[in-house]
Motif scaffolding. Structure first.
Motif, PDB file in Angstrom:
ATOM      1  N   SER A 100      -8.538  -3.842  -2.080  1.00 61.57           N
ATOM      2  CA  SER A 100      -7.571  -4.029  -0.995  1.00 61.57           C
ATOM      3  C   SER A 100      -7.747  -2.956   0.080  1.00 61.57           C
ATOM      4  O   SER A 100      -7.664  -3.241   1.281  1.00 61.57           O
ATOM      5  CB  SER A 100      -6.137  -4.002  -1.538  1.00 61.57           C
ATOM      6  N   CYS A 101      -7.972  -1.717  -0.346  1.00 61.91           N
ATOM      7  CA  CYS A 101      -8.186  -0.638   0.620  1.00 61.91           C
ATOM      8  C   CYS A 101      -9.466  -0.866   1.426  1.00 61.91           C
ATOM      9  O   CYS A 101      -9.481  -0.686   2.651  1.00 61.91           O
ATOM     10  CB  CYS A 101      -8.256   0.712  -0.098  1.00 61.91           C
ATOM     11  N   PHE A 102     -10.541  -1.278   0.750  1.00 64.64           N
ATOM     12  CA  PHE A 102     -11.794  -1.555   1.445  1.00 64.64           C
ATOM     13  C   PHE A 102     -11.628  -2.735   2.408  1.00 64.64           C
ATOM     14  O   PHE A 102     -12.056  -2.678   3.566  1.00 64.64           O
ATOM     15  CB  PHE A 102     -12.915  -1.865   0.456  1.00 64.64           C
ATOM     16  N   PHE A 103     -11.012  -3.809   1.917  1.00 67.46           N
ATOM     17  CA  PHE A 103     -10.882  -4.995   2.754  1.00 67.46           C
ATOM     18  C   PHE A 103      -9.916  -4.746   3.908  1.00 67.46           C
ATOM     19  O   PHE A 103     -10.074  -5.308   4.994  1.00 67.46           O
ATOM     20  CB  PHE A 103     -10.415  -6.197   1.923  1.00 67.46           C
ATOM     21  N   ALA A 104      -8.920  -3.886   3.670  1.00 70.61           N
ATOM     22  CA  ALA A 104      -7.999  -3.515   4.737  1.00 70.61           C
ATOM     23  C   ALA A 104      -8.740  -2.860   5.892  1.00 70.61           C
ATOM     24  O   ALA A 104      -8.389  -3.034   7.066  1.00 70.61           O
ATOM     25  CB  ALA A 104      -6.924  -2.566   4.200  1.00 70.61           C
ATOM     26  N   ALA A 105      -9.776  -2.095   5.540  1.00 71.78           N
ATOM     27  CA  ALA A 105     -10.573  -1.426   6.567  1.00 71.78           C
ATOM     28  C   ALA A 105     -11.479  -2.400   7.309  1.00 71.78           C
ATOM     29  O   ALA A 105     -12.165  -2.016   8.245  1.00 71.78           O
ATOM     30  CB  ALA A 105     -11.410  -0.317   5.932  1.00 71.78           C
ATOM     31  N   ILE A 106     -11.474  -3.663   6.884  1.00 73.58           N
ATOM     32  CA  ILE A 106     -12.249  -4.692   7.568  1.00 73.58           C
ATOM     33  C   ILE A 106     -11.334  -5.626   8.346  1.00 73.58           C
ATOM     34  O   ILE A 106     -11.573  -5.941   9.506  1.00 73.58           O
ATOM     35  CB  ILE A 106     -13.089  -5.495   6.549  1.00 73.58           C
ATOM     36  N   SER A 107     -10.237  -6.047   7.702  1.00 68.19           N
ATOM     37  CA  SER A 107      -9.383  -7.067   8.325  1.00 68.19           C
ATOM     38  C   SER A 107      -8.267  -6.478   9.181  1.00 68.19           C
ATOM     39  O   SER A 107      -7.896  -7.065  10.199  1.00 68.19           O
ATOM     40  CB  SER A 107      -8.757  -7.953   7.238  1.00 68.19           C
ATOM     41  N   GLY A 108      -7.692  -5.325   8.771  1.00 74.30           N
ATOM     42  CA  GLY A 108      -6.584  -4.730   9.509  1.00 74.30           C
ATOM     43  C   GLY A 108      -5.296  -5.516   9.397  1.00 74.30           C
ATOM     44  O   GLY A 108      -4.356  -5.290  10.143  1.00 74.30           O
ATOM     45  N   SER A 109      -5.225  -6.457   8.449  1.00 76.20           N
ATOM     46  CA  SER A 109      -4.061  -7.330   8.332  1.00 76.20           C
ATOM     47  C   SER A 109      -3.659  -7.470   6.878  1.00 76.20           C
ATOM     48  O   SER A 109      -4.502  -7.708   6.007  1.00 76.20           O
ATOM     49  CB  SER A 109      -4.390  -8.709   8.921  1.00 76.20           C
ATOM     50  N   GLY A 110      -2.353  -7.336   6.602  1.00 74.10           N
ATOM     51  CA  GLY A 110      -1.849  -7.476   5.241  1.00 74.10           C
ATOM     52  C   GLY A 110      -1.991  -8.878   4.681  1.00 74.10           C
ATOM     53  O   GLY A 110      -2.596  -9.075   3.615  1.00 74.10           O
ATOM     54  N   GLY A 368       7.961  -3.493   4.225  1.00 81.58           N
ATOM     55  CA  GLY A 368       8.683  -4.676   4.693  1.00 81.58           C
ATOM     56  C   GLY A 368       7.923  -5.974   4.458  1.00 81.58           C
ATOM     57  O   GLY A 368       8.525  -7.051   4.399  1.00 81.58           O
ATOM     58  N   MET A 369       6.612  -5.884   4.304  1.00 79.85           N
ATOM     59  CA  MET A 369       5.811  -7.087   4.082  1.00 79.85           C
ATOM     60  C   MET A 369       5.981  -7.660   2.675  1.00 79.85           C
ATOM     61  O   MET A 369       5.532  -8.767   2.384  1.00 79.85           O
ATOM     62  CB  MET A 369       4.332  -6.790   4.336  1.00 79.85           C
ATOM     63  N   VAL A 370       6.642  -6.887   1.786  1.00 79.96           N
ATOM     64  CA  VAL A 370       6.878  -7.386   0.424  1.00 79.96           C
ATOM     65  C   VAL A 370       8.358  -7.337   0.052  1.00 79.96           C
ATOM     66  O   VAL A 370       8.708  -7.398  -1.128  1.00 79.96           O
ATOM     67  CB  VAL A 370       6.052  -6.596  -0.621  1.00 79.96           C
ATOM     68  N   THR A 371       9.233  -7.227   1.060  1.00 80.61           N
ATOM     69  CA  THR A 371      10.667  -7.259   0.775  1.00 80.61           C
ATOM     70  C   THR A 371      11.257  -8.557   1.319  1.00 80.61           C
ATOM     71  O   THR A 371      11.126  -8.837   2.515  1.00 80.61           O
ATOM     72  CB  THR A 371      11.394  -6.052   1.417  1.00 80.61           C
ATOM     73  N   PRO A 372      11.889  -9.367   0.460  1.00 85.78           N
ATOM     74  CA  PRO A 372      12.511 -10.614   0.922  1.00 85.78           C
ATOM     75  C   PRO A 372      13.618 -10.296   1.933  1.00 85.78           C
ATOM     76  O   PRO A 372      14.129  -9.167   1.942  1.00 85.78           O
ATOM     77  CB  PRO A 372      13.096 -11.208  -0.362  1.00 85.78           C
ATOM     78  N   PRO A 373      14.043 -11.243   2.787  1.00 87.33           N
ATOM     79  CA  PRO A 373      13.604 -12.641   2.762  1.00 87.33           C
ATOM     80  C   PRO A 373      12.373 -12.957   3.619  1.00 87.33           C
ATOM     81  O   PRO A 373      11.877 -14.066   3.584  1.00 87.33           O
ATOM     82  CB  PRO A 373      14.816 -13.361   3.333  1.00 87.33           C
ATOM     83  N   VAL A 374      11.886 -11.975   4.428  1.00 90.26           N
ATOM     84  CA  VAL A 374      10.784 -12.296   5.337  1.00 90.26           C
ATOM     85  C   VAL A 374       9.488 -11.600   4.905  1.00 90.26           C
ATOM     86  O   VAL A 374       8.586 -11.427   5.693  1.00 90.26           O
ATOM     87  CB  VAL A 374      11.158 -11.912   6.800  1.00 90.26           C
ATOM     88  N   GLY A 375       9.388 -11.209   3.635  1.00 88.65           N
ATOM     89  CA  GLY A 375       8.184 -10.541   3.156  1.00 88.65           C
ATOM     90  C   GLY A 375       6.992 -11.487   3.158  1.00 88.65           C
ATOM     91  O   GLY A 375       6.750 -12.204   2.190  1.00 88.65           O
ATOM     92  N   VAL A 376       6.238 -11.466   4.247  1.00 92.23           N
ATOM     93  CA  VAL A 376       5.181 -12.464   4.454  1.00 92.23           C
ATOM     94  C   VAL A 376       4.120 -12.416   3.361  1.00 92.23           C
ATOM     95  O   VAL A 376       3.601 -13.457   2.936  1.00 92.23           O
ATOM     96  CB  VAL A 376       4.550 -12.304   5.853  1.00 92.23           C
ATOM     97  N   ASN A 377       3.797 -11.231   2.867  1.00 89.83           N
ATOM     98  CA  ASN A 377       2.785 -11.126   1.808  1.00 89.83           C
ATOM     99  C   ASN A 377       3.226 -11.832   0.524  1.00 89.83           C
ATOM    100  O   ASN A 377       2.407 -12.382  -0.209  1.00 89.83           O
ATOM    101  CB  ASN A 377       2.474  -9.656   1.504  1.00 89.83           C
ATOM    102  N   LEU A 378       4.543 -11.788   0.260  1.00 88.84           N
ATOM    103  CA  LEU A 378       5.054 -12.459  -0.934  1.00 88.84           C
ATOM    104  C   LEU A 378       4.831 -13.967  -0.850  1.00 88.84           C
ATOM    105  O   LEU A 378       4.471 -14.608  -1.850  1.00 88.84           O
ATOM    106  CB  LEU A 378       6.548 -12.164  -1.121  1.00 88.84           C
ATOM    107  N   TYR A 379       5.043 -14.518   0.332  1.00 89.52           N
ATOM    108  CA  TYR A 379       4.863 -15.965   0.498  1.00 89.52           C
ATOM    109  C   TYR A 379       3.388 -16.347   0.320  1.00 89.52           C
ATOM    110  O   TYR A 379       3.076 -17.385  -0.272  1.00 89.52           O
ATOM    111  CB  TYR A 379       5.370 -16.403   1.868  1.00 89.52           C
ATOM    112  N   VAL A 380       2.496 -15.499   0.851  1.00 84.67           N
ATOM    113  CA  VAL A 380       1.060 -15.765   0.673  1.00 84.67           C
ATOM    114  C   VAL A 380       0.700 -15.696  -0.804  1.00 84.67           C
ATOM    115  O   VAL A 380      -0.004 -16.570  -1.342  1.00 84.67           O
ATOM    116  CB  VAL A 380       0.211 -14.755   1.480  1.00 84.67           C
ATOM    117  N   GLY A 381       1.205 -14.667  -1.504  1.00 87.49           N
ATOM    118  CA  GLY A 381       0.934 -14.512  -2.927  1.00 87.49           C
ATOM    119  C   GLY A 381       1.489 -15.670  -3.747  1.00 87.49           C
ATOM    120  O   GLY A 381       0.826 -16.173  -4.665  1.00 87.49           O
ATOM    121  N   CYS A 382       2.717 -16.103  -3.424  1.00 89.38           N
ATOM    122  CA  CYS A 382       3.329 -17.248  -4.125  1.00 89.38           C
ATOM    123  C   CYS A 382       2.481 -18.500  -3.962  1.00 89.38           C
ATOM    124  O   CYS A 382       2.303 -19.271  -4.909  1.00 89.38           O
ATOM    125  CB  CYS A 382       4.724 -17.519  -3.577  1.00 89.38           C
ATOM    126  N   GLY A 383       1.972 -18.717  -2.751  1.00 94.64           N
ATOM    127  CA  GLY A 383       1.165 -19.902  -2.488  1.00 94.64           C
ATOM    128  C   GLY A 383      -0.127 -19.900  -3.287  1.00 94.64           C
ATOM    129  O   GLY A 383      -0.579 -20.954  -3.759  1.00 94.64           O
TER     130      GLY A 383
END
Length: 425
Positions: A100-110, A368-383
């Motif tokens: 995740s750390c390596f890919f973060a340095a490529i994508s810049g997006s959670g 904030g990306m993993v705190t409901p109700p708008v934690g966008v990463n959680l929705y991606v992970g759930c999917g």
């Protein structure tokens, strides 16, 4: 009354499930009408806020990240990390965070990090004996490191608002990002302490060398970006363009996992993602402009100074509470535009470095990306994992605690975020 109209209409629109960008724009227009300010400010302000040179980095970083994701870099990074630590008891947790750390340095997006890696890592963690909900929660939280580890789109936006060096902001996120990753692994070790985990056979040095060679070109991308910036070869915006060209070259001619026929589709996806980000930038900047011209930002700043009694430690605690709450409802880019005009003047008055404050803000937004109700990463992970939001919301709690520990260390031990910016000048 102005504050009630501006924020009241904004939260009402959010409650009605209107997208954040539209909610920001519509509440701003309602306030303009109430204050009898010219509506011509809408297009002129949105244009001026999105036409900054530094923001050119956003489409280039998005395109470069999409190219490398399409080019199979995620599988190569995962295989390389597996060869290094897959044989350890918490090997797959380590793989998840390191990649995740390596890919973060490529994508810049959670969300992009979770989407690109989750399809491979989550099933592998389940196969290794981890609980599916906990594995998905770890992947979602580790993916949030994507906006802390450079290059980060959110750091670019913060830099464009404050005029702070984007290169210094990038440097400030490296150690806090790694620190968060370490604490996430510790949290996963605690969560899975009673589970029977399947260990991978220890890779030979030959296998590690082969996996390193396979992943080499992907590993070089952050080296080129950050090395070029801190070596004074190019600016962060130019680095973004170089990353896009490098990614295209690697995907077409080295890995050969994409063809020239794929490029128009990847470009179209990148343009679409860029449009979403820039629309948020435009409407959020309009919202921030209204906060400034109506005096609401100054009033809020004065209230913060009064409540904190001029004590910077109390102020930073209040900042963290505000940002953690804000992160539950709004995205990182919008939060920057809304809160920076309020927080930066107070921080400056209290002697807090704006680079340090920026890092604190971005770490908060990552949580904030993993705190409901708008934690966008959680929705991606759930999917990806096909589990409910309720399941992952419970499973993510230990990782939120670990992330908050990293946040508090970053907040109250400034050297963690300031060491590299000071070292690199």
């Amino acid at each position: 009354m102005v504050a009630l109209i501006l924020f009241g209409s904004f939260f009402l629109l959010l409650f009605l499930n209107i997208p954040i960008a539209l909610s920001l724009g519509m509440s701003s227009i309602i306030t303009l009408l109430y204050e009898k300010l010219p509506l011509s400010m809408v297009p002129s302000n949105m244009y001026s806020s999105t036409s900054k040179f530094v923001l050119l980095a956003i489409p280039f970083f998005i395109f470069g990240g999409n190219i490398m994701a399409e080019g199979g870099i995620s599988e190569r990074l995962i295989n390389f990390c597996r060869s290094l630590v897959g044989h350890k008891r918490s090997g797959m947790a380590l793989v998840c965070v390191i990649v995740s750390c390596f890919f973060a340095a490529i994508s810049g997006s959670g969300p992009a990090t979770v989407a690109a890696l989750g399809m491979i890592i989550i099933p592998a963690m389940v196969q290794a004996g981890y609980d599916k909900a906990s594995g998905t929660a770890l992947m979602s939280t580790a993916g949030a490191i994507g906006i802390i580890i450079p290059p980060s789109i959110t750091f670019v936006i913060y830099g464009s608002i404050t005029g702070t060096s984007v290169g210094s902001l990038f440097a400030s996120g490296i150690v806090p990002g790694i620190l968060m990753g370490v604490l996430l692994v510790v949290a996963m070790m605690w969560v899975s302490r009673k589970r029977e985990l399947q260990l991978l056979p220890k890779a030979t040095w030959k296998e590690r060398w082969e996996s390193f060679k396979d992943a080499f070109w992907g590993l070089m991308m952050p080296v080129i970006i950050l090395g070029g910036i801190y070596g004074g070869i190019f600016t962060p915006t130019e680095a973004a363009a170089v990353s896009a060209i490098y990614g295209l070259f690697v995907g077409l001619f080295i890995y050969k996992t994409i063809t020239f026929k794929d490029v128009p589709r990847i470009l179209a996806d990148s343009v679409s993602q860029t449009a979403v980000v820039m629309f948020i930038v435009g409407t959020a900047s309009l919202f921030a402009w209204i906060l400034t011209v109506t005096g609401l930002a100054a009033q809020a700043s004065n209230v913060l100074i009064s409540v904190s009694s001029g004590n910077k430690y109390i102020f930073l605690l209040i900042v963290n509470i505000i940002l953690l709450i804000a992160g539950c409802f709004i995205d990182a880019n919008s939060a920057c535009y809304i809160l920076v005009p309020i927080l930066v003047p107070v921080a400056t008055a209290l002697g807090i470095n704006p680079i340090h404050l920026g890092c604190i803000m971005i770490v908060n937004m990552a949580i904030g990306m993993v705190t409901p109700p708008v934690g966008v990463n959680l929705y991606v992970g759930c999917g990806i994992a096909k589990i409910s939001l309720k399941e992952i919301s419970i499973a993510v709690l230990p990782f939120i605690v670990a992330s908050i520990a990293a946040l508090l260390l970053t907040t109250y031990v400034p050297i963690i975020s300031m060491f590299l910016p000071n070292l690199l000048g």
